[in-house]
Design an enzyme around this catalytic site. Structure first.
Site, mmCIF file in Angstrom:
data_model
loop_
_atom_site.group_PDB
_atom_site.id
_atom_site.type_symbol
_atom_site.label_atom_id
_atom_site.label_comp_id
_atom_site.label_asym_id
_atom_site.label_seq_id
_atom_site.Cartn_x
_atom_site.Cartn_y
_atom_site.Cartn_z
ATOM 1 N N SER A 45 -58.706 -27.486 88.548
ATOM 2 C CA SER A 45 -59.626 -28.349 89.533
ATOM 3 C C SER A 45 -60.898 -27.916 90.135
ATOM 4 O O SER A 45 -61.471 -28.352 90.768
ATOM 5 C CB SER A 45 -58.666 -28.893 90.383
ATOM 6 O OG SER A 45 -57.750 -29.704 89.888
ATOM 7 N N GLY A 216 -56.971 -32.445 88.074
ATOM 8 C CA GLY A 216 -58.180 -32.054 87.083
ATOM 9 C C GLY A 216 -59.502 -31.937 87.821
ATOM 10 O O GLY A 216 -59.559 -32.652 89.159
ATOM 11 N N GLY A 218 -63.628 -32.565 88.869
ATOM 12 C CA GLY A 218 -64.770 -33.783 88.742
ATOM 13 C C GLY A 218 -64.440 -35.157 89.257
ATOM 14 O O GLY A 218 -63.395 -35.498 89.899
ATOM 15 N N CYS A 243 -53.259 -35.946 92.120
ATOM 16 C CA CYS A 243 -54.694 -35.664 92.493
ATOM 17 C C CYS A 243 -55.490 -36.598 91.543
ATOM 18 O O CYS A 243 -55.436 -37.655 91.814
ATOM 19 C CB CYS A 243 -54.599 -34.126 92.279
ATOM 20 S SG CYS A 243 -56.411 -33.381 92.899
ATOM 21 N N LEU A 244 -56.427 -35.858 90.757
ATOM 22 C CA LEU A 244 -57.002 -36.660 89.854
ATOM 23 C C LEU A 244 -56.427 -37.807 89.213
ATOM 24 O O LEU A 244 -57.143 -38.812 89.053
ATOM 25 C CB LEU A 244 -58.080 -35.811 88.921
ATOM 26 C CG LEU A 244 -58.876 -36.523 87.850
ATOM 27 C CD1 LEU A 244 -60.191 -36.422 88.167
ATOM 28 C CD2 LEU A 244 -58.478 -35.947 86.399
ATOM 29 N N GLN A 247 -56.255 -40.914 91.384
ATOM 30 C CA GLN A 247 -57.606 -41.395 91.199
ATOM 31 C C GLN A 247 -57.937 -42.206 90.010
ATOM 32 O O GLN A 247 -58.277 -43.247 89.995
ATOM 33 C CB GLN A 247 -58.527 -40.293 91.392
ATOM 34 C CG GLN A 247 -58.503 -39.825 92.925
ATOM 35 C CD GLN A 247 -59.379 -38.465 92.686
ATOM 36 O OE1 GLN A 247 -60.192 -38.245 91.973
ATOM 37 N NE2 GLN A 247 -58.824 -37.686 93.712
ATOM 38 N N ASN A 285 -56.209 -30.312 96.836
ATOM 39 C CA ASN A 285 -57.453 -29.606 96.187
ATOM 40 C C ASN A 285 -58.278 -30.863 95.471
ATOM 41 O O ASN A 285 -58.059 -31.090 94.264
ATOM 42 C CB ASN A 285 -57.404 -28.462 95.106
ATOM 43 C CG ASN A 285 -58.706 -27.946 94.531
ATOM 44 O OD1 ASN A 285 -59.967 -28.390 94.986
ATOM 45 N ND2 ASN A 285 -58.293 -27.459 93.259
ATOM 46 N N GLY A 287 -62.367 -33.230 95.834
ATOM 47 C CA GLY A 287 -63.506 -33.834 96.360
ATOM 48 C C GLY A 287 -63.673 -35.264 96.214
ATOM 49 O O GLY A 287 -64.777 -35.673 96.759
ATOM 50 N N TYR A 288 -62.850 -36.169 95.527
ATOM 51 C CA TYR A 288 -62.884 -37.445 95.276
ATOM 52 C C TYR A 288 -61.626 -38.085 96.091
ATOM 53 O O TYR A 288 -60.542 -37.210 95.954
ATOM 54 C CB TYR A 288 -63.194 -37.900 94.143
ATOM 55 C CG TYR A 288 -64.435 -37.559 93.520
ATOM 56 C CD1 TYR A 288 -65.571 -38.275 93.327
ATOM 57 C CD2 TYR A 288 -64.548 -36.064 93.134
ATOM 58 C CE1 TYR A 288 -66.716 -37.747 92.764
ATOM 59 C CE2 TYR A 288 -65.720 -35.844 92.600
ATOM 60 C CZ TYR A 288 -66.859 -36.397 92.507
ATOM 61 O OH TYR A 288 -68.170 -36.093 92.003
ATOM 62 N N HIS A 325 -50.627 -31.903 96.090
ATOM 63 C CA HIS A 325 -49.671 -31.309 94.950
ATOM 64 C C HIS A 325 -48.419 -31.233 95.344
ATOM 65 O O HIS A 325 -48.073 -29.953 96.134
ATOM 66 C CB HIS A 325 -50.459 -29.983 94.559
ATOM 67 C CG HIS A 325 -51.833 -30.050 93.778
ATOM 68 N ND1 HIS A 325 -51.633 -30.184 92.407
ATOM 69 C CD2 HIS A 325 -52.923 -30.183 94.166
ATOM 70 C CE1 HIS A 325 -52.866 -30.322 92.095
ATOM 71 N NE2 HIS A 325 -53.710 -30.402 92.857
ATOM 72 N N GLU A 327 -46.109 -29.938 93.505
ATOM 73 C CA GLU A 327 -45.411 -28.768 92.798
ATOM 74 C C GLU A 327 -46.007 -27.560 93.560
ATOM 75 O O GLU A 327 -46.079 -26.320 93.062
ATOM 76 C CB GLU A 327 -45.862 -28.789 91.540
ATOM 77 C CG GLU A 327 -47.218 -28.319 91.141
ATOM 78 C CD GLU A 327 -48.500 -28.952 91.449
ATOM 79 O OE1 GLU A 327 -49.622 -28.788 91.391
ATOM 80 O OE2 GLU A 327 -48.035 -30.662 92.120
#
Length: 348
Positions: A45, A216, A218, A243-244, A247, A285, A287-288, A325, A327
């Site tokens: 990430s 992931g 971006g 996480c990603l 989203q 972790n 940023g979006y 996360h 995990e």
């Protein structure tokens, strides 16, 4: 030690000490983690980012490969107040520039005030301020890395724990951490690790019990293929995401995501469950974030610090996602039960 220069958005240049030579560029972010530097540096990430450690000493317990989350270092460079020789030598062997002997408190404050920013670094015998500024000028916004998934995903399908007695999981690898796979294997699941651009026909051939979208790097809007899979399987197969992955699921089901000012990165992020009112500490972790979950998803957990969504669910459609996360390695492990919940959906 050789000189190093860190050029920040706005063209302010900070002098530092080079610990691993090279010239590079990326989005400058920081983590508040005080342990787990090996895990952070191998977390996919962090692709296309420059990672600043707010904790002043990095490397005080060495470098051990069994702690790695992937097979390489992902940040474009590492920045610390003080870096041990073990970590510096590891980064140099990986070809990743590293700098220290600068005021990371100042950098963290600037990121908190101005947001994650473009950055250029020049380090080593030939380092110069001009070279750092040249790297800065070439730096792209994270959302402009439209095919970043190709940099972090497997090229071909892989299978882990093929003889497992538990559910079959189709894990869409958008930059998956190794501990996600190991957490599923520990529960005897068979995990098919699939490229980020996998098609429906390829997933159909596996007849999975769960479709799982990984973490992931971006902007989630750039992971169109993963979003199409969510749309294809919603209501047909249980869906999970981390996480990603959260989203991507939200975007696919009518929600919206947005860029955060400086994101959540660290091992001390408090999350409150809206149903139980219990607070757990989490590793994060990203940023979006999900700005609007849409009509199909309920927000079940929020970040205590800023109320951003940390958990989305739909019991009728068998969907469960987490922004953090569960995990987490090295910890905390307050939320490992998430994997039990995911596999329980499959068994039901």
């Amino acid at each position: 030690m050789s000189e190093a220069y860190v050029a920040l958005e706005g063209e302010r240049v900070v002098e530092a000490r080079s610990r691993a030579p090279g010239a590079t560029r990326g989005e400058l972010v920081f983590t508040t983690a005080y342990t787990g530097y090996e895990e952070s540096l191998t977390d996919p990430s962090y692709e296309e980012q420059i990672l600043t450690f707010s904790y002043p000493l990095i490397g005080n317990y060495g470098v051990r490969e069994e702690r790695f989350e992937s097979d390489r270092v992902h940040p474009r460079a590492a920045v610390a107040r003080e870096m041990t020789d073990d970590v510096a030598e590891w980064l140099e062997d990986e070809g990743v520039p590293a700098v220290d002997h600068l005021d990371t408190r100042d950098l963290v404050t600037e990121i908190r005030d101005g947001g994650a920013m473009k950055c250029g670094i020049s380090a080593g015998p030939d380092a110069s301020e001009a070279a750092a500024l040249e790297q800065l000028a070439q730096c792209k916004h994270m959302s402009d890395h439209t095919d970043i998934g190709a940099q972090v995903s497997v090229d071909e399908p892989m299978v882990a724990n093929e003889a497992g007695d538990g559910p079959t999981v189709a894990l869409i690898d958008c930059g998956a951490k190794g501990s996600i796979v190991s957490s599923l294997i520990e529960r005897d699941a068979t995990v098919h690790i699939l490229p980020y651009d996998t098609t429906k026909s390829e997933v159909d051939a596996l007849a999975p019990d769960v479709l799982f979208v990984s973490n992931g790097p971006g902007d989630p809007v750039n992971f169109e293929a993963a979003g199409e899979l969510v749309t294809d399987y919603v209501g047909e197969v249980p869906l999970a995401g981390i996480c990603l992955g959260q989203q991507v699921v939200a975007n696919a089901l009518g929600g919206e995501t947005e860029k955060m000012e400086f994101g959540h990165r660290g091992v001390n992020q408090p999350v409150r469950d809206l149903r139980t009112d219990q607070v757990v500490m989490t590793t994060q972790n990203h940023g979006y974030t999900v700005a609007d979950p849409g009509e199909k998803l309920d927000v079940t957990q929020i970040n205590v610090n800023d109320d951003t969504p940390e958990g989305l669910e739909n019991d009728d459609l068998d969907i469960i996602t987490r922004q953090y996360h569960p995990e987490a390695n090295p910890g905390p492990h307050d939320s490992l039960s998430f994997f039990d919940d995911v596999l329980a959906m499959a068994q039901e």
